[in-house]
Design a protein around this motif. Structure first.
Motif, mmCIF file in Angstrom:
data_model
loop_
_atom_site.group_PDB
_atom_site.id
_atom_site.type_symbol
_atom_site.label_atom_id
_atom_site.label_comp_id
_atom_site.label_asym_id
_atom_site.label_seq_id
_atom_site.Cartn_x
_atom_site.Cartn_y
_atom_site.Cartn_z
ATOM 1 N N VAL A 13 -31.036 14.909 16.815
ATOM 2 C CA VAL A 13 -31.676 14.397 15.603
ATOM 3 C C VAL A 13 -30.800 14.667 14.385
ATOM 4 O O VAL A 13 -30.649 13.806 13.511
ATOM 5 N N ARG A 14 -30.175 15.831 14.343
ATOM 6 C CA ARG A 14 -29.271 16.149 13.232
ATOM 7 C C ARG A 14 -28.112 15.169 13.186
ATOM 8 O O ARG A 14 -27.719 14.707 12.119
ATOM 9 N N SER A 15 -27.566 14.816 14.339
ATOM 10 C CA SER A 15 -26.430 13.893 14.353
ATOM 11 C C SER A 15 -26.840 12.516 13.832
ATOM 12 O O SER A 15 -26.036 11.836 13.191
ATOM 13 N N TYR A 16 -28.081 12.111 14.088
ATOM 14 C CA TYR A 16 -28.575 10.847 13.534
ATOM 15 C C TYR A 16 -28.653 10.940 12.009
ATOM 16 O O TYR A 16 -28.171 10.055 11.300
ATOM 17 N N ILE A 17 -29.248 12.013 11.515
ATOM 18 C CA ILE A 17 -29.410 12.191 10.059
ATOM 19 C C ILE A 17 -28.063 12.272 9.362
ATOM 20 O O ILE A 17 -27.902 11.765 8.251
ATOM 21 N N ASP A 18 -27.096 12.875 10.009
ATOM 22 C CA ASP A 18 -25.791 13.072 9.386
ATOM 23 C C ASP A 18 -24.988 11.777 9.216
ATOM 24 O O ASP A 18 -24.033 11.753 8.444
ATOM 25 N N ILE A 19 -25.362 10.717 9.918
ATOM 26 C CA ILE A 19 -24.660 9.442 9.740
ATOM 27 C C ILE A 19 -25.085 8.870 8.386
ATOM 28 O O ILE A 19 -26.270 8.623 8.167
ATOM 29 N N PRO A 20 -24.157 8.670 7.487
ATOM 30 C CA PRO A 20 -24.542 8.068 6.196
ATOM 31 C C PRO A 20 -25.182 6.695 6.436
ATOM 32 O O PRO A 20 -24.676 5.898 7.236
ATOM 33 N N PRO A 21 -26.322 6.433 5.806
ATOM 34 C CA PRO A 21 -27.021 5.154 6.032
ATOM 35 C C PRO A 21 -26.109 3.939 5.905
ATOM 36 O O PRO A 21 -26.259 2.977 6.670
ATOM 37 N N ALA A 22 -25.159 3.981 5.003
ATOM 38 C CA ALA A 22 -24.264 2.838 4.814
ATOM 39 C C ALA A 22 -23.358 2.605 6.026
ATOM 40 O O ALA A 22 -22.801 1.518 6.185
ATOM 41 N N HIS A 23 -23.226 3.599 6.893
ATOM 42 C CA HIS A 23 -22.328 3.484 8.045
ATOM 43 C C HIS A 23 -23.075 3.356 9.373
ATOM 44 O O HIS A 23 -22.434 3.257 10.420
ATOM 45 N N ARG A 24 -24.399 3.334 9.331
ATOM 46 C CA ARG A 24 -25.166 3.213 10.579
ATOM 47 C C ARG A 24 -24.931 1.876 11.256
ATOM 48 O O ARG A 24 -25.078 1.756 12.474
ATOM 49 N N SER A 25 -24.544 0.873 10.486
ATOM 50 C CA SER A 25 -24.285 -0.442 11.085
ATOM 51 C C SER A 25 -23.106 -0.390 12.060
ATOM 52 O O SER A 25 -23.000 -1.233 12.955
ATOM 53 N N GLU A 26 -22.248 0.615 11.914
ATOM 54 C CA GLU A 26 -21.125 0.760 12.846
ATOM 55 C C GLU A 26 -21.632 1.044 14.259
ATOM 56 O O GLU A 26 -21.016 0.618 15.239
ATOM 57 N N ILE A 27 -22.747 1.766 14.355
ATOM 58 C CA ILE A 27 -23.353 2.021 15.666
ATOM 59 C C ILE A 27 -23.757 0.685 16.290
ATOM 60 O O ILE A 27 -23.524 0.441 17.467
ATOM 61 N N PHE A 28 -24.346 -0.183 15.470
ATOM 62 C CA PHE A 28 -24.760 -1.497 15.970
ATOM 63 C C PHE A 28 -23.554 -2.300 16.443
ATOM 64 O O PHE A 28 -23.592 -2.930 17.501
ATOM 65 N N ARG A 29 -22.485 -2.271 15.685
ATOM 66 C CA ARG A 29 -21.280 -3.017 16.075
ATOM 67 C C ARG A 29 -20.709 -2.489 17.395
ATOM 68 O O ARG A 29 -20.200 -3.255 18.201
ATOM 69 N N LYS A 30 -20.804 -1.190 17.601
ATOM 70 C CA LYS A 30 -20.236 -0.600 18.822
ATOM 71 C C LYS A 30 -21.149 -0.767 20.034
ATOM 72 O O LYS A 30 -20.666 -0.912 21.152
ATOM 73 N N THR A 31 -22.461 -0.708 19.809
ATOM 74 C CA THR A 31 -23.385 -0.688 20.938
ATOM 75 C C THR A 31 -24.256 -1.932 21.054
ATOM 76 O O THR A 31 -24.872 -2.154 22.096
#
Length: 136
Positions: A66-84
């Motif tokens: 859960v901490r690792s999720y929170i630590d992702i800056p919201p502006a960069h969460r879209s990178e997860i979508f691009r990768k997965t």
């Protein structure tokens, strides 16, 4: 060889506003189930690896996930979508579902002794108290 030093539990607030609502609900269920597993392990002898899994899940894996999720800056969460191809919140909830499945499996294994004992007792009662005399 001496045992490795114990890793201190990770302190974490699971009600943090940055955690998606669905994930919070899953975390609450996981935490409740972990308490149930603790109670079952008090009554039943659980293998050492099961005890270790539960302790690590509660003290390390769940808070770190859960901490690792929170630590992702919201502006960069879209990178997860691009990768997965999936949103970060989806990946978080999917990971929580995997943890829940493991906890459910552990709970079933621990409950198996109780199920077996109940089955044995009902079989005994049936044999002991059912009359075989057709005139009773």
């Amino acid at each position: 060889m001496p045992a490795p030093p114990a890793v201190p539990p990770v302190e974490f607030d699971y009600e943090d506003d940055r955690i998606p609502t669905g994930a919070k609900e899953k975390v609450r269920r996981i935490l409740a189930c972990l308490k149930e597993v603790d109670a079952l392990m008090e009554r039943e002898q659980a293998p050492g690896f099961t005890q270790t899994d539960i302790r690590q899940m509660r003290e390390q894996h769940l808070p770190k996930l859960v901490r690792s999720y929170i630590d992702i800056p919201p502006a960069h969460r879209s990178e997860i979508f691009r990768k997965t191809g999936k949103s970060a919140s989806y990946v978080l909830e999917d990971s929580l579902d995997q943890m829940q499945a493991k906890i459910d499996e552990i709970m079933r294994n621990l409950a198996q002794h109780d199920l077996d004992a109940f089955t044995d007792n009902t079989r005994f009662i049936k044999e002991r108290y059912t009359s075989s005399n057709p005139f009773d």
